[in-house]
Write an enzyme that holds these catalytic residues in place. Structure first.
Site, PDB file in Angstrom:
ATOM      1  CD  GLU A   1      -8.698  10.364  -3.286  1.00 43.10           C
ATOM      2  OE1 GLU A   1      -9.121  10.785  -4.280  1.00 43.10           O
ATOM      3  OE2 GLU A   1      -7.623   9.735  -3.308  1.00 43.10           O
TER       4      GLU A   1
ATOM      5  CG  ASP B   1      -6.207   6.132   0.912  1.00 39.68           C
ATOM      6  OD1 ASP B   1      -6.536   7.264   1.177  1.00 39.68           O
ATOM      7  OD2 ASP B   1      -6.989   5.331  -0.033  1.00 39.68           O
TER       8      ASP B   1
HETATM    9  C1  LIG Z   1     -13.492   6.687  -9.520  1.00 35.91           C
HETATM   10  S1  LIG Z   1     -13.074   6.158  -8.245  1.00 35.91           S
HETATM   11  C2  LIG Z   1     -11.173   6.343  -8.069  1.00 35.91           C
HETATM   12  C3  LIG Z   1     -10.573   7.505  -7.714  1.00 35.91           C
HETATM   13  C4  LIG Z   1      -9.315   7.852  -8.091  1.00 35.91           C
HETATM   14  N1  LIG Z   1      -8.875   8.768  -7.259  1.00 35.91           N
HETATM   15  C5  LIG Z   1      -7.485   9.227  -7.446  1.00 35.91           C
HETATM   16  O1  LIG Z   1      -6.604   8.818  -8.167  1.00 35.91           O
HETATM   17  C6  LIG Z   1      -9.252   8.014  -9.454  1.00 35.91           C
HETATM   18  O2  LIG Z   1      -9.083   7.078 -10.423  1.00 35.91           O
HETATM   19  O3  LIG Z   1      -9.568   9.154  -9.885  1.00 35.91           O
HETATM   20 ZN   LIG Z   2      -5.044  12.173  -3.529  1.00 36.71          ZN
HETATM   21 ZN   LIG Z   3      -4.189   9.877  -5.629  1.00 33.10          ZN
END
Ligand SMILES: CSCC[C@H](NC=O)C(=O)O
Ligand SMILES: [Zn+2]
Ligand SMILES: [Zn+2]
EC number: 3.5.1.14
Length: 408
Positions: free
Chosen positions: A147, A82
């Site tokens: 993700e 994604d």
């Molecule tokens: C806490 S779950 C969210 C995951 C997200 N990952 C990528 O950007 C992030 O905000 O880090």
């Molecule tokens: Zn990523």
């Molecule tokens: Zn990302």
């Protein structure tokens, strides 16, 4: 050397651009098209392809290149399918067209995060297989959904499935970040996301009066405490050149809610915070601190979590870790400079590390600005192709790590 395509484009680049055109964009990703693309790759490469539906509509696709010694643990190459949404009007080119400009920059959502890595894994395996290599350890490539919204309907579930256990992963690679210098960043841990909503309750009344004990004044106190903490951490980072972003705790006030009218003092108001807690922080003490800030603000101030990661893990980056030894040695042999860091945000690596699989976050993009989640996310084709070379060497080294105490 692989022959070039009709327009003189390297076929690995053509494949990358094809994958970028699949609209796996949150919040309604077209996973079906991505999985079909991956199945086709498996077929082309002569790899087995397993599909595990971890939640309705959320399929983890696993492509496997078996090793010669099935008693050894495997290498897991993870990437998510994604991508995050776009503000189309801020892009120079359609983010799902994978436009390549005359200099060789490919513009697309996912160009850095992280469709580049998915294709680099596939192309490195294709090359090694084509050259007739056969390594002792099995290589699994996992392509996971969800993700970008936390992995709760993706990797978090997958690591609990028997299909995951059956992979017998000894070591994993997952995403990292670009590095604008000549060096490559490699991530050995992550900060823990804590998304906290503070709710303050107080006495309501007419907006013209000095009401005692309002929700707003107590919320203001908590906001001040938390933003003071933020400033302290910011200063700590700024004043110590040895500290990198991921080594301190960050917090941002990201939402303020409450109120109904200008002249009505509301009985409830809330503030939401995105904390990223450094892996060396005592989480129990940190939660007590949160509690303390709320209590100090007065009666009726509470907090709740929307995300709360409590299992930070560190993958050792010294020669006590044979995987690090192989990884860093291969990089040294290629004359790559590595900068080991703590990932400032969250990736699926945290789920892998939490179930005992050592993992490194690595997206081989040097001399590249960090553009993940940004407008005009792009990657130069030469950097992309060098990444394929890099994985080719890394995979040879990792899949040849001799028997370890944990292998049986
Ligand atoms: C806490 S779950 C969210 C995951 C997200 N990952 C990528 O950007 C992030 O905000 O880090
Ligand atoms: Zn990523
Ligand atoms: Zn990302």
């Amino acid at each position: 050397m692989t022959s070039k395509g009709p327009e003189g484009e390297h076929p690995s680049v053509t494949l990358f651009r094809k994958y970028l055109r699949i609209r796996t964009v949150q919040p309604k990703p077209d996973y079906g098209a991505a999985v079909a693309f991956l199945e086709e790759r498996a077929h082309q490469l002569g790899l087995s392809c397993q599909k595990v539906e971890v939640a309705p509509g959320n399929v983890v696709t696993v492509l496997t290149w078996p090793g010669s010694n099935p008693t050894l643990s495997s290498i897991l190459l993870n990437s998510h399918m994604d991508v995050v949404p776009v503000f189309k009007e801020h892009w120079s080119h359609d983010p799902f067209e994978a436009f390549k400009d005359s200099e060789g920059y490919i513009y697309a959502r996912g160009a850095q995060d992280m469709k580049c890595v998915s294709i680099q894994y596939l192309e490195a395996v294709r090359r090694l297989k084509g050259e007739g290599h056969h390594f002792p350890r099995t290589i699994h490539m996992t392509f996971v959904p969800d993700e970008e919204v936390g992995g709760h309907q993706g990797m978090e579930l997958f690591v609990q499935q028997p299909e995951f256990q059956a992979l017998r992963a000894g070591f994993a690679l997952d995403e990292g970040l670009a590095n604008p210098t000549d060096a490559f960043t490699v991530f050995y841990s992550e900060r823990s996301p804590w998304w906290v909503r503070v709710t303050s309750t107080g006495r309501p009344g007419h907006g013209s009066r000095f009401i005692e004990d309002t929700a707003a004044e107590k919320l203001h106190k908590v906001v001040t405490s938390i933003l003071t903490f933020r400033e302290k951490e910011r200063q700590r980072l700024q004043s110590n050149p040895h500290l990198k972003e991921g080594a301190v705790t960050s917090v941002n006030l990201t939402k303020l809610e409450g109120g109904v009218a200008y002249n009505v003092v509301p009985a409830t108001m809330s503030a939401s915070f995105d904390f990223r807690v450094a892996p060396d922080v005592d989480l129990k003490a940190f939660e007590e601190q949160l509690q303390g800030w709320c209590q100090a603000a007065g009666e009726g101030v509470t907090f709740e979590f929307a995300q709360k990661w409590t299992k930070p893990r560190v993958t050792p980056t010294d020669d006590s870790n044979p995987w690090w030894k192989a990884f860093s040695r291969a990089c040294k042999d290629m004359n790559l400079t590595l900068e080991p860091e703590i990932f400032p945000a969250a990736t699926d690596s945290r789920y892998l590390r939490a179930v005992g699989v050592p993992a490194l976050g690595f997206s081989p993009m040097n001399r590249t600005p960090v553009l993940l989640h940004d407008h005009d996310e792009r990657l130069h084709e030469a950097v992309f192709l060098r990444g394929v070379d890099i994985y080719t060497r890394l995979l040879s080294a990792l899949a040849s790590v001799p028997t370890l105490p944990g292998d049986s």
